[in-house]
Write a protein that holds these residues in place. Structure first.
Motif, PDB file in Angstrom:
ATOM      1  N   GLY A  56      54.317  35.737  51.778  1.00  0.00           N
ATOM      2  CA  GLY A  56      54.207  36.395  50.907  1.00  0.00           C
ATOM      3  C   GLY A  56      55.405  36.542  50.164  1.00  0.00           C
ATOM      4  N   GLY A  57      54.705  37.000  48.669  1.00  0.00           N
ATOM      5  CA  GLY A  57      56.375  37.945  48.410  1.00  0.00           C
ATOM      6  C   GLY A  57      56.221  38.873  47.724  1.00  0.00           C
ATOM      7  N   GLY A  58      57.807  39.493  47.479  1.00  0.00           N
ATOM      8  CA  GLY A  58      57.777  40.961  46.954  1.00  0.00           C
ATOM      9  C   GLY A  58      57.112  40.844  45.742  1.00  0.00           C
ATOM     10  N   GLY A  59      56.811  42.010  45.577  1.00  0.00           N
ATOM     11  CA  GLY A  59      55.762  42.208  43.977  1.00  0.00           C
ATOM     12  C   GLY A  59      54.881  41.581  43.326  1.00  0.00           C
ATOM     13  N   GLY A  60      53.986  41.249  44.453  1.00  0.00           N
ATOM     14  CA  GLY A  60      52.603  40.730  44.563  1.00  0.00           C
ATOM     15  C   GLY A  60      53.071  38.523  44.062  1.00  0.00           C
ATOM     16  N   THR A  61      54.383  37.938  44.023  1.00  0.00           N
ATOM     17  CA  THR A  61      54.745  36.716  43.186  1.00  0.00           C
ATOM     18  C   THR A  61      54.441  35.844  44.997  1.00  0.00           C
ATOM     19  N   VAL A  62      53.942  34.787  44.860  1.00  0.00           N
ATOM     20  CA  VAL A  62      53.918  33.914  45.941  1.00  0.00           C
ATOM     21  C   VAL A  62      55.507  32.493  45.703  1.00  0.00           C
TER      22      VAL A  62
ATOM     23  N   ARG B 102      48.346  42.755  40.630  1.00  0.00           N
ATOM     24  CA  ARG B 102      47.297  42.576  41.402  1.00  0.00           C
ATOM     25  C   ARG B 102      47.235  43.718  40.782  1.00  0.00           C
ATOM     26  N   LYS B 103      47.301  45.055  40.072  1.00  0.00           N
ATOM     27  CA  LYS B 103      47.017  46.333  40.235  1.00  0.00           C
ATOM     28  C   LYS B 103      45.334  46.539  38.690  1.00  0.00           C
ATOM     29  N   ASN B 104      46.241  45.569  37.866  1.00  0.00           N
ATOM     30  CA  ASN B 104      45.319  45.138  36.310  1.00  0.00           C
ATOM     31  C   ASN B 104      44.400  44.479  36.352  1.00  0.00           C
ATOM     32  N   ASP B 105      44.166  43.434  37.245  1.00  0.00           N
ATOM     33  CA  ASP B 105      43.330  42.532  37.209  1.00  0.00           C
ATOM     34  C   ASP B 105      43.054  41.962  38.745  1.00  0.00           C
ATOM     35  N   PRO B 106      42.917  42.134  39.208  1.00  0.00           N
ATOM     36  CA  PRO B 106      43.184  42.107  40.968  1.00  0.00           C
ATOM     37  C   PRO B 106      41.736  40.663  41.546  1.00  0.00           C
ATOM     38  N   LEU B 107      41.336  40.612  40.221  1.00  0.00           N
ATOM     39  CA  LEU B 107      40.485  39.140  40.741  1.00  0.00           C
ATOM     40  C   LEU B 107      41.223  37.803  40.322  1.00  0.00           C
ATOM     41  N   VAL B 108      41.838  37.995  39.106  1.00  0.00           N
ATOM     42  CA  VAL B 108      43.116  37.120  38.958  1.00  0.00           C
ATOM     43  C   VAL B 108      44.268  36.895  40.204  1.00  0.00           C
ATOM     44  N   TYR B 109      44.438  38.290  40.722  1.00  0.00           N
ATOM     45  CA  TYR B 109      45.716  37.867  42.021  1.00  0.00           C
ATOM     46  C   TYR B 109      45.220  37.523  42.873  1.00  0.00           C
ATOM     47  N   LEU B 110      43.710  37.410  42.878  1.00  0.00           N
ATOM     48  CA  LEU B 110      43.330  37.457  43.867  1.00  0.00           C
ATOM     49  C   LEU B 110      42.946  35.744  44.258  1.00  0.00           C
ATOM     50  N   GLY B 111      42.223  35.419  42.738  1.00  0.00           N
ATOM     51  CA  GLY B 111      42.193  34.110  42.961  1.00  0.00           C
ATOM     52  C   GLY B 111      43.864  33.112  42.946  1.00  0.00           C
ATOM     53  N   TYR B 112      44.655  33.686  42.060  1.00  0.00           N
ATOM     54  CA  TYR B 112      45.981  33.174  42.479  1.00  0.00           C
ATOM     55  C   TYR B 112      46.402  33.156  44.323  1.00  0.00           C
ATOM     56  N   ILE B 113      46.363  34.134  44.690  1.00  0.00           N
ATOM     57  CA  ILE B 113      47.147  34.268  46.565  1.00  0.00           C
ATOM     58  C   ILE B 113      46.013  33.660  46.909  1.00  0.00           C
TER      59      ILE B 113
ATOM     60  N   TRP C 117      45.252  30.259  46.873  1.00  0.00           N
ATOM     61  CA  TRP C 117      45.693  28.552  46.656  1.00  0.00           C
ATOM     62  C   TRP C 117      47.105  28.782  46.465  1.00  0.00           C
ATOM     63  N   ALA C 118      48.077  29.849  46.182  1.00  0.00           N
ATOM     64  CA  ALA C 118      49.258  29.573  45.792  1.00  0.00           C
ATOM     65  C   ALA C 118      49.676  30.200  47.391  1.00  0.00           C
ATOM     66  N   LEU C 119      49.588  30.360  48.315  1.00  0.00           N
ATOM     67  CA  LEU C 119      50.060  30.641  49.270  1.00  0.00           C
ATOM     68  C   LEU C 119      49.986  29.816  50.519  1.00  0.00           C
ATOM     69  N   PRO C 120      48.855  28.638  50.341  1.00  0.00           N
ATOM     70  CA  PRO C 120      49.169  26.935  50.626  1.00  0.00           C
ATOM     71  C   PRO C 120      50.151  26.656  50.324  1.00  0.00           C
ATOM     72  N   LEU C 121      49.980  25.935  48.884  1.00  0.00           N
ATOM     73  CA  LEU C 121      51.091  25.490  48.708  1.00  0.00           C
ATOM     74  C   LEU C 121      52.374  26.170  48.896  1.00  0.00           C
ATOM     75  N   VAL C 122      52.321  27.676  49.080  1.00  0.00           N
ATOM     76  CA  VAL C 122      53.887  27.705  49.485  1.00  0.00           C
ATOM     77  C   VAL C 122      54.089  27.357  50.623  1.00  0.00           C
TER      78      VAL C 122
END
Length: 163
Positions: free
Chosen positions: A44-50, A77-88, A90-95
């Motif tokens: 994972g990344g700091g601040g919700g970034t990956v 992450r705070k205001n649109d958690p479904l978008v954040y959940l979707g992002y992480i 696919w993004a975590l395996p990509l990282v």
């Protein structure tokens, strides 16, 4: 509005709202993505970034844009958690692939750098916008929301079978 707003009103209504628990589960599974993590634990990344965290670690993403990206990740992450959940999702395996392959990193950077430039513009951290990044954000937020909704529904189904 281009559909990529991260205001509190953009959170998808009609779900049970237990998004914090989903994000916490993602943290436990993939590594912390909490802003207080100071740069990210696990993949994972700091601040919700990956992805941008990995690009920054590889000295591909400059510090100013990375800082704005961290702030954007916290807001997302705070205001649109479904978008954040979707992002992480696919993004975590990509990282993980980016850490092993310079080619994968170059391909990801081709898309991520314009996105990050547009995001920094939206966060008022840069006076320079990027049209391709704006286009990617419009599509990417919608796609991440779809993935996030699917993962959320899948997790609820699994939990309901266990309960």
């Amino acid at each position: 509005d281009d559909g990529s707003s991260i205001s509190a009103s953009s959170a998808t209504p009609g779900l049970d709202g237990n998004f914090g628990a989903i994000a916490d589960q993602a943290d436990a599974t993939f590594g912390s993505t909490d802003a207080t993590d100071g740069g990210g634990g696990g993949d994972g990344g700091g601040g919700g970034t990956v992805i941008c965290t990995e690009l920054h670690h590889q000295n591909i993403l400059v510090a100013g844009i990375f800082k704005a990206d961290q702030e954007f990740g916290v807001l997302l992450r705070k205001n649109d958690p479904l978008v954040y959940l979707g992002y992480i999702t696919w993004a975590l395996p990509l990282v993980s692939l980016m850490k092993r392959s310079k080619l994968v990193t170059k391909i990801v950077a081709f898309f991520a750098l314009p996105w990050a430039t547009h995001m920094a513009y939206r966060m008022k951290a840069s006076s320079r916008d990027n049209r391709f990044g704006r286009f990617l954000m419009r599509i990417g937020i919608v796609l991440c929301r779809v993935v996030g909704c699917a993962r959320h529904a899948w997790q609820k189904a699994i939990l309901s079978q266990v309960a």
